[in-house]
Design an enzyme around this catalytic site. Sequence first.
Site, PDB file in Angstrom:
ATOM      1  N   HIS A 255       0.801  -1.232   0.000  1.00  0.00           N
ATOM      2  CA  HIS A 255       0.000   0.000   0.000  1.00  0.00           C
ATOM      3  C   HIS A 255       0.828   1.273   0.000  1.00  0.00           C
ATOM      4  O   HIS A 255       0.279   2.363  -0.007  1.00  0.00           O
ATOM      5  CB  HIS A 255      -0.979   0.019   1.174  1.00  0.00           C
TER       6      HIS A 255
HETATM    7  N1  UDP Z   1      -3.084  -6.160   9.053  1.00  0.00           N
HETATM    8  C1  UDP Z   1      -4.359  -6.684   9.252  1.00  0.00           C
HETATM    9  N2  UDP Z   1      -5.118  -7.024   8.159  1.00  0.00           N
HETATM   10  C2  UDP Z   1      -4.658  -6.875   6.875  1.00  0.00           C
HETATM   11  C3  UDP Z   1      -3.351  -6.338   6.697  1.00  0.00           C
HETATM   12  C4  UDP Z   1      -2.588  -5.980   7.801  1.00  0.00           C
HETATM   13  O1  UDP Z   1      -4.801  -6.851  10.398  1.00  0.00           O
HETATM   14  O2  UDP Z   1      -5.393  -7.211   5.922  1.00  0.00           O
HETATM   15  C5  UDP Z   1      -2.280  -5.769  10.242  1.00  0.00           C
HETATM   16  C6  UDP Z   1      -0.895  -6.346  10.337  1.00  0.00           C
HETATM   17  O3  UDP Z   1      -0.922  -7.619  10.961  1.00  0.00           O
HETATM   18  C7  UDP Z   1      -0.180  -5.305  11.185  1.00  0.00           C
HETATM   19  C8  UDP Z   1      -0.815  -4.003  10.747  1.00  0.00           C
HETATM   20  O4  UDP Z   1      -2.063  -4.367  10.144  1.00  0.00           O
HETATM   21  O5  UDP Z   1      -0.474  -5.515  12.570  1.00  0.00           O
HETATM   22  C9  UDP Z   1       0.060  -3.289   9.744  1.00  0.00           C
HETATM   23  O6  UDP Z   1      -0.638  -2.203   9.263  1.00  0.00           O
HETATM   24  P1  UDP Z   1      -0.304  -1.513   7.862  1.00  0.00           P
HETATM   25  O7  UDP Z   1       0.391  -2.456   6.970  1.00  0.00           O
HETATM   26  O8  UDP Z   1      -1.592  -0.878   7.400  1.00  0.00           O
HETATM   27  O9  UDP Z   1       0.620  -0.291   8.284  1.00  0.00           O
HETATM   28  P2  UDP Z   1       2.197  -0.092   8.384  1.00  0.00           P
HETATM   29  O10 UDP Z   1       2.685  -1.048   9.410  1.00  0.00           O
HETATM   30  O11 UDP Z   1       2.781  -0.286   7.035  1.00  0.00           O
HETATM   31  O12 UDP Z   1       2.338   1.313   8.836  1.00  0.00           O
END
Ligand code: UDP
Length: 361
Positions: free
Chosen positions: A203
Amino acid sequence: MKKIIHVVGARPNFMKAAPVFFAIRDRGIFEQVLVHTGQHYDEKMSDIFFRQLGIPKPDINLEVGSASHAVMTANIMIQFEQVVLSEKPDLLLVYGDVNSTIACAMVAAKLGVKVAHVEAGLRSFDRAMPEELNRMLTDSISDIYFTTSRDADELLLKIGAAPEQIHFVGNGMIDTLVRLLPEAQKPEELDVLPGGYALVTLHRPSNVDDPDIFPKIWEKLVQLSKEIPVIFPVHPRSRQRMMEMGLVLDGVTLCEPLGYLEFLWLQQNAKLVLTDSGGVQEETTYMQVPCLTLRKNTERPVTVTEGTNILIGRDFNLLESSIRDILNDKAKPGRVPEKWDGDSGKRLAVILEELSVKEIF
Ligand code: UDP
């Protein structure tokens, strides 16, 4: 009793705030107010996490919704200023690197309220990432830093933080994982076998907004799906870009973003994970699941130096050889980083109590 406001806004904040909120509640040391900015607002990106993680309904929801970075940040600031003025907190706790983090930190700092940044000191050194700007700015105005790794402590010292402001407590996202892994559940709608599929999340703007890059990654996913089933829970912004670019993914199983317990099961049982998510790099490191990160840099270097993560960048040859190694059971080994043990929220709450006694806030 002193009052603490926690601000959460987007999906990755919920996993980080939950253990801190619970640890403070269990010690009964502070009054807590939970503010949700509404940066992520629907069932799949927000509500389900409150239920699955057992976080109480927010006391205040600013309901800002989707908007450009400037409009969203400004709207949060305008509304959060009123919250701070009426609630008169002694401390603001902000998490991670989303727009809500910097917007609320800025408001509180200007009103003379102490700010503690949880997951401070992480840097990708890539200013094209909106999150990098949020991290730099939040760290530059925070009073207290809670870190997940020693490299973050070093970075904070370099930018002028005093040693007594920095507290290496470990990784709150891993606290939530440790607590809920026993409850991880196979998503009913997906027909997958443990060890028999690749899991994808993408994303970041650098991957999904670029009309030269996203279709190339797409092609690789279609190729991979000829060797192993590929499951891709699609983030709303990636779904939008897919539609705009007219991308069709023959052979890849697309689904809506999944709940935490379902996504955890998919990570734990994946043969490999392909991602650009910060949190997923950490969670795969903890679970020792092979992770290939489609980014040129990472603000979480321990996932590479100690964990199972490999930075692929745009090197599609490296992607292919890494996939080959994993499918041939020659994945890079890893170990769990220091203090990623499920107790960081408790450590953080103890430190807050000490800081409060010393009248730091
Ligand atoms: N996650 C979730 N469902 C999904 C994709 C990710 O629960 O379909 C969880 C994942 O396990 C982690 C968090 O969302 O705990 C990560 O969020 P994201 O990738 O949106 O943000 P980033 O970490 O890149 O800032």
